[in-house]
Design an enzyme around this catalytic site. Structure first.
Site, mmCIF file in Angstrom:
data_model
loop_
_atom_site.group_PDB
_atom_site.id
_atom_site.type_symbol
_atom_site.label_atom_id
_atom_site.label_comp_id
_atom_site.label_asym_id
_atom_site.label_seq_id
_atom_site.Cartn_x
_atom_site.Cartn_y
_atom_site.Cartn_z
ATOM 1 N N SER A 48 16.612 -30.346 11.083
ATOM 2 C CA SER A 48 15.438 -30.908 10.572
ATOM 3 C C SER A 48 15.032 -30.195 9.279
ATOM 4 O O SER A 48 15.152 -28.994 9.238
ATOM 5 C CB SER A 48 14.342 -30.917 11.565
ATOM 6 N N VAL A 51 13.344 -26.688 8.668
ATOM 7 C CA VAL A 51 13.822 -25.367 8.279
ATOM 8 C C VAL A 51 13.933 -24.914 6.961
ATOM 9 O O VAL A 51 14.276 -23.543 6.471
ATOM 10 C CB VAL A 51 15.383 -25.320 8.801
ATOM 11 N N ALA A 53 11.033 -25.027 5.123
ATOM 12 C CA ALA A 53 9.652 -24.557 4.847
ATOM 13 C C ALA A 53 9.919 -23.102 4.445
ATOM 14 O O ALA A 53 10.420 -22.149 5.090
ATOM 15 C CB ALA A 53 8.774 -24.854 5.758
ATOM 16 N N PHE A 123 -1.717 -17.474 -1.195
ATOM 17 C CA PHE A 123 -1.297 -18.775 -1.601
ATOM 18 C C PHE A 123 -2.235 -19.721 -2.289
ATOM 19 O O PHE A 123 -3.493 -19.404 -2.204
ATOM 20 C CB PHE A 123 -1.102 -19.527 -0.034
ATOM 21 N N GLN A 237 2.679 -35.403 -2.835
ATOM 22 C CA GLN A 237 2.519 -34.052 -3.341
ATOM 23 C C GLN A 237 3.436 -33.743 -4.263
ATOM 24 O O GLN A 237 4.757 -33.678 -3.891
ATOM 25 C CB GLN A 237 2.208 -32.933 -2.512
ATOM 26 N N HIS A 239 5.213 -30.510 -5.787
ATOM 27 C CA HIS A 239 5.252 -28.811 -6.009
ATOM 28 C C HIS A 239 5.468 -28.578 -7.213
ATOM 29 O O HIS A 239 6.564 -29.181 -7.930
ATOM 30 C CB HIS A 239 6.122 -28.514 -4.910
ATOM 31 N N LEU A 249 13.115 -26.235 -3.631
ATOM 32 C CA LEU A 249 12.029 -25.515 -3.809
ATOM 33 C C LEU A 249 12.072 -23.919 -3.949
ATOM 34 O O LEU A 249 12.826 -23.326 -3.318
ATOM 35 C CB LEU A 249 11.316 -25.548 -2.210
ATOM 36 N N GLU A 252 5.741 -21.329 -3.143
ATOM 37 C CA GLU A 252 4.704 -20.811 -3.884
ATOM 38 C C GLU A 252 4.109 -19.356 -3.511
ATOM 39 O O GLU A 252 3.695 -18.819 -4.260
ATOM 40 C CB GLU A 252 3.329 -21.604 -3.182
ATOM 41 N N ARG A 283 -1.601 -27.151 -5.527
ATOM 42 C CA ARG A 283 -0.594 -27.668 -6.325
ATOM 43 C C ARG A 283 -0.840 -28.695 -7.244
ATOM 44 O O ARG A 283 -0.260 -28.982 -8.197
ATOM 45 C CB ARG A 283 0.346 -28.068 -5.092
ATOM 46 N N HIS A 352 7.298 -33.200 -2.984
ATOM 47 C CA HIS A 352 7.462 -32.159 -1.807
ATOM 48 C C HIS A 352 6.909 -32.419 -0.577
ATOM 49 O O HIS A 352 7.165 -32.057 0.344
ATOM 50 C CB HIS A 352 6.641 -30.972 -2.391
ATOM 51 N N ARG A 387 -2.757 -31.514 -0.216
ATOM 52 C CA ARG A 387 -2.496 -30.421 0.641
ATOM 53 C C ARG A 387 -2.480 -29.083 -0.062
ATOM 54 O O ARG A 387 -1.826 -28.952 -1.120
ATOM 55 C CB ARG A 387 -1.329 -30.550 1.598
#
Lengths: 573, 118, 142, 256
Positions: A48, A51, A53, A123, A237, A239, A249, A252, A283, A352, A387
């Protein structure tokens, strides 16, 4: 019925085996060993997209060092541009510390501080560095920890690579689902008492996307077709830092560790847009700033001809990069041939996350009795219109746990369905086999998919306007009307051509909801930035958007925002 | 066999037999080389060697160590080539039997030669 | 086609696609089997002692040929390699000689396939070759 | 297969534009439910310096032959879906660039030592079950928290001891490269063994003896002969061979 040979029975069905799905699974399994749980996913467990992130999971772990739950709540609400339900945000922030410690007790390899406690990094949009991290593979390690912990229990059954096609209900109650087992093509009916939908986001409706190929909206669409509302789908969103040309990605966390964003003049242009937080603004703001710089001619051209901006990690140094950002070092070396310690990375805002999802209450319960939704697939709504980074894995964990608990409570109360509606199963079989598998047509569905996703990229990107959105909707409907609904591969075994066309079918419905929601919202709020309505309009639009399925066109409704302590004010960073 | 012994015990034996056997093989070869290679092969010299009890003990030890090591190695390879209850039992007990037969056969030579029964 | 699609003995034996460690693995098996065959033969050979001098001498005649000498040289080589590589394996399999486990950096170079191990393998092969030459020298009284 | 027409004749798809560089992609096609033997289909594919083998396969699947069976998802070497044999060696398709293969022909086949489902897709049931067998979780009584519980302390050095082995993405390349698995499908395999070490080396865990008992059997850890092929093909630097040898230290009594 000819095909309906396979009826399986479980107590709890969890669709989706990402972070939220697995967290819910463990919660249910440890509550009761008598409950038979099926975890169904169209991919194998651990494939999925959770993994991928990278950066962190937000939680208040060090109140003694200056952090506070209150601050986490306010950061989240402010980040959401005040569209978040504040009671939900509060619940998230209060439950998170325990989730971090629970994961740690289950074996999560959090990066540690010298004193042995869990490490946290800065962050975007937070007033305290509270993203707990495990180098830059947080999602992966969390998934591994949860998946491995699932192996403790004997009442969990993983149905790997089963494509769920619909929710079956009777008397306004959940009754079961239908699914195709990919490895042999068998069609199954799975009866259950409760369902948790944790199918994640749908970012593959955009062609430039950090999402894996499997992140298509079939889970959202299945709920939508079953009469559940999709909420706030116009909020997508972007990114700020997707690496060129793949869109993978760059976390951040890179900026959290000190990376700069540079324009053509070598300026840290974020000082113009968020003088205090600079690169660590939320973001939506950073993505808009990048696009503004590009529009005003201060961007770069990537060799593919696409505009981009530069991310500078050189001053962070090889040592820190290797230690804390090994994953993005690997990605940039492999996929772009750039060593972040030596050269600048080409980046561009990239699809994202979807703030929207299945409409649920604060317990994750949907409008259909016996069905819950958790994680990115759900919209509780904690994230409102934007978010904050590191809050999505948090949401998956907290609402995974909550929905797991709620579903078990419901099952233990012993509510059951009077009769199983076989007519709905028949109708579903007709829809997928007659309507799609045996469909006729000449147009290549993969080409249509490419055009659909390109359209969303072009027309509903960081900055939006009425003309573009209307053109986008028109184009999407034109594409939808073409004869792409056919499956050339007629084999039973592992027929991904079939599942790809079903995915495309769902992409059209959800893309329409995204575009119509964006057209209706004539204001700029969070990730939804309209050049023709550049201001937030709390008088007219401080509400959630709901979309209900109708074969003609989605039925759009409004839903109030829960505001407890924090009155909307202008966002400044 | 593995029902009686854990595989790690068998492997310890495998390693230990190898190490000790190497030592004895070196002695065996040194003795032969010191005698001169062709001379060492003469019937009377060979019989004389056997009659030296320490040397006979070296030979007997070597026989046992190498047989154990060799047939265990063979067993490992054979078990990896094919699996199945019947086959695995056949291999395990077959190797054990072959090991015993070879040791018995070699011991007969050593004992009879050293006792002068030639 | 077999259900598990195992590569089979050919896959096991084919050392070409991977590094020297895979070659060492393969040589270890071959030399082990070769030595066991020689060992059985050697026991049989020496058992002719019991049948008296004539039997012994006729057995010697069988083995004291060019082919016999080459075979014996091979046995010496196999023995040296099997010993050298075996000692490397024993040390490695006890967990020594890899340095410490640590967070790997891309591009990944596995520390279990380090130079120490590679060197040991090359040295074992080299020593085996030297021993074979020395052995042939002794047999032909050079 | 039905002919595939472009959406409109004026708009040619960009991706099908011929580029200067191109290779022949040979894809193994075999559906055990229908076919008798595998065949190879050949397609010319143009590529850029960043084009991966997965990109090439999907290009073929999307525009030439929809029926190609291939498992893929994240395209960034995190999900472990797209393990296959590329030019003879097990690799992740998404983590192998065509430009780095230095070959005019790129052949892709399903991984060895796994049962075939179709084309490039193999079944993982056995690997997942061996993974489960070694108890891949923290074994200790207080592994569930109660309110007010804080973390077990662990120094950065403690994390370094196991973090390398926690990188396993379960792609199966190690099992596919392993010479023991080539003939022994009951061998527990480098994937599971490396995970056994990952948890044993974690100072929060107390399940060492249980796990050692599980792997110390006929087709357990001793089936490894340190050929190192697993470590050579691991796309995440896990180094299963090292983990296995370190595990043996416990079994042989060198390590406590």
């Amino acid at each position: 019925m000819s095909r309906m040979a396979n009826i399986i029975d479980y107590d709890l069905i969890i669709v989706g085996s990402g972070l939220a799905g697995l967290r819910a699974t463990i919660q249910a399994a440890r509550r009761s060993s008598k409950i038979r749980i099926a975890v169904i996913s169209k991919v194998q467990v651990m494939r999925s997209h959770s993994v991928s992130a990278e950066g962190g999971t937000a939680a208040v772990l060090f109140p003694d060092e200056g952090d506070s739950i209150e601050s986490h709540i306010y950061d989240t609400v402010k980040g959401s541009d005040f569209l978040a339900d504040q009671d939900a945000a509060e619940r998230l922030c209060k439950e998170m510390p325990d989730e971090i410690y629970q994961l740690e007790h289950w074996g999560m390899p959090w990066s540690r501080r010298e004193d042995g406690r869990i490490g946290q990094r800065a962050f975007g949009g937070y007033s305290f560095p509270r993203a707990s991290y495990a180098s830059d593979k947080v999602g992966f390690y969390e998934m591994q920890t949860l998946y491995d912990t699932c192996q403790k229990f004997d009442n969990i059954e993983f149905l790997n690579e089963w494509f769920v096609t619909s929710i079956i209900q009777n008397e306004k109650k959940f009754a079961g689902i239908t699914a195709i087992e990919l490895s042999n093509g068998d069609f199954h009916v799975i009866k259950g008492k409760a369902l948790i939908i944790a199918t994640g986001g749908a970012g593959r409706i955009y062609s430039f996307s950090t999402y894996g190929f499997s992140s298509t909206p079939d889970g959202l669409d299945m709920a939508y077709r079953a009469g559940l509302a999709l909420k706030d789908m116009e909020f997508v969103q972007f990114h700020p830092t997707g690496i060129m040309p793949s869109g993978i990605l760059i976390t951040e966390g890179a900026r959290g560790e000190g990376a700069y964003l540079l324009n053509k003049d070598g300026d840290r242009f974020m000082k113009k847009y968020a003088s205090k937080l600079m690169e660590l603004a939320p973001r939506d703001i950073v993505s808009r700033s990048i696009m503004t710089e590009i529009k005003e001619g201060r961007g770069f051209k990537h060799e593919t001809g696409v505009d981009c901006m530069k991310l500078d990690l050189r001053h962070v140094g090889d040592k820190i990069i290797k230690q804390k950002l090994g994953g993005i070092r690997e990605i940039s070396l492999k996929f772009s041939g750039v060593d972040p310690a030596k050269d600048l990375l080409d980046i561009r805002p990239v699809c994202h996350y979807m703030m929207g999802g299945i409409h649920t209450d604060i317990n994750g319960a949907s409008e259909l009795q016996g069905v819950w939704a958790a994680g990115e697939a759900a919209c509780v709504s904690i994230h409102g219109s934007n978010r904050l980074g590191a809050n999505s894995t948090s949401e998956c964990l907290v609402w995974g746990k909550i929905t797991g608990d709620e579903a078990v409570n419901y099952i233990e109360k012993g509510s059951s369905v009077a009769s199983f509606p076989t007519d709905l199963v028949n109708a579903e079989e007709k829809r997928i086999y007659d309507g799609i598998f045996r469909g006729k047509g000449q147009v290549n569905p993969y080409e249509v998919r490419q055009k659909l996703t390109d359209t969303l990229n072009d027309k509903a990107y960081v900055y939006r306007n009425q003309t573009d959105l209307l053109e986008g909707l028109k184009k999407v409907r034109e594409l939808k009307a073409m004869t792409w609904k056919h499956v050339d591969d007629q084999a039973k075994e592992y027929n991904t051509n079939f599942s790809n066309v079903m995915e495309l079918d769902s992409m059209f419905r959800v893309a329409e909801v995204v575009l119509i929601g964006a057209i209706n919202r004539k204001e700029s709020r969070g990730s939804h930035a309209r050049t023709d309505f550049p201001k937030r309009d709390d008088k007219k639009f401080l509400h959630h958007t709901l979309a209900y399925y109708d074969p003609e066109e989605p039925i759009m409704k409004k839903h109030p925002v829960t505001i407890t302590n924090y009155k909307p004010v202008e966002r400044k960073y | 066999m593995s029902s009686i012994m854990r595989e790690s015990h068998i492997m310890k034996i495998h390693y230990l037999t190898a190490l000790v056997a190497v030592g004895f093989v070196i002695i065996h070869i040194m003795v032969r080389v010191m005698q001169g290679f062709s001379d060492s092969l003469l019937f009377d010299n060979v019989i004389a060697n056997y009659k030296s009890i320490p040397y006979a003990i070296v030979l007997e030890a070597m026989l046992i160590l190498i047989s154990v090591h060799g047939f265990n190695g063979l067993r490992i390879i054979l078990l990896e080539i094919k699996q199945g209850r019947v086959y695995e039992n056949a291999v395990t007990y077959g190797c054990l039997a072959a090991m015993i037969v070879l040791i018995a056969y070699g011991s007969r030579t050593i004992i009879m030669a050293s006792m002068g029964m030639v | 086609m077999e259900k598990d699609r195992k590569e089979g003995i050919r896959g096991m034996a084919n050392p070409g696609r991977y590094g020297i460690e895979r070659v060492a693995y393969w040589l270890m098996r071959i030399t082990g089997l070769g030595l066991l065959a020689y060992f059985i033969g050697h026991i049989y050979e020496t058992s002719s002692l019991l049948d008296g001098k004539a039997a012994w001498n006729s057995m010697l005649e069988l083995t004291q040929t060019t082919e016999g000498h080459i075979f014996l040289a091979l046995v010496i080589g196999m023995c040296v390699f099997h010993t050298g590589n075996g000692i490397r394996l024993m040390i490695a399999e006890a967990g020594f000689g890899f340095g410490k486990a640590r967070r790997p950096d891309y591009p990944y170079t596995p520390s279990s396939l380090n130079m120490k191990n590679k060197l040991c393998i090359y040295v074992s092969i080299g020593l085996a070759a030297l021993a074979m030459m020395y052995g042939l020298g002794v047999m032909y009284d050079v | 297969m039905a002919a595939i027409f472009p959406v409109s004749s004026q708009e040619k798809h960009e991706k099908t534009k011929p580029s200067a560089k191109s290779i022949t992609l040979r894809i193994s096609k075999f559906n055990p439910g229908k076919d008798h033997a595998p065949t190879f289909l050949e397609f010319p594919v143009s590529y850029e310096k960043w084009t991966t083998v997965l990109d090439a396969i999907l290009e073929v699947k999307n525009y030439h032959d929809h029926s190609i069976g291939v498992r893929y998802s994240c395209r960034q070497a995190m999900c472990g879906s797209c393990g296959m044999i590329i030019n003879g060696k097990p690799k992740l398709a998404c983590f192998t660039k065509i430009s780095e293969l230095n070959s005019n022909v790129v052949t892709v086949e399903p991984m060895n030592n796994f049962p075939l489902i179709r084309d490039l897709v193999v079944g993982f049931e056995r690997m997942f079950s061996t993974h489960k067998r070694i108890k891949p979780y923290i074994v200790r009584e207080d592994s569930e928290i109660s309110s007010g519980t804080k973390e077990f302390l662990q120094s950065p050095e403690d994390v370094e001891k196991y973090i390398q082995f926690a990188g396993c993405i379960k792609c199966g390349l190690c099992n596919s490269a392993c010479p023991t698995m080539a003939t022994d499908s009951t061998f527990i395999g480098p994937q599971a063994l490396a995970q056994a070490y990952r948890y044993i080396a974690d100072n929060r865990d107390q399940g060492k003896d249980k796990r050692l008992r599980i792997i110390d059997e006929r087709h357990g850890i001793w089936g490894c002969h340190f050929a190192g092929s697993c470590s050579q093909v691991c796309p995440k630097g896990v180094d299963p061979a090292m983990g296995i040898q370190l595990l043996r230290g416990y079994l042989l009594g060198y390590k406590k």
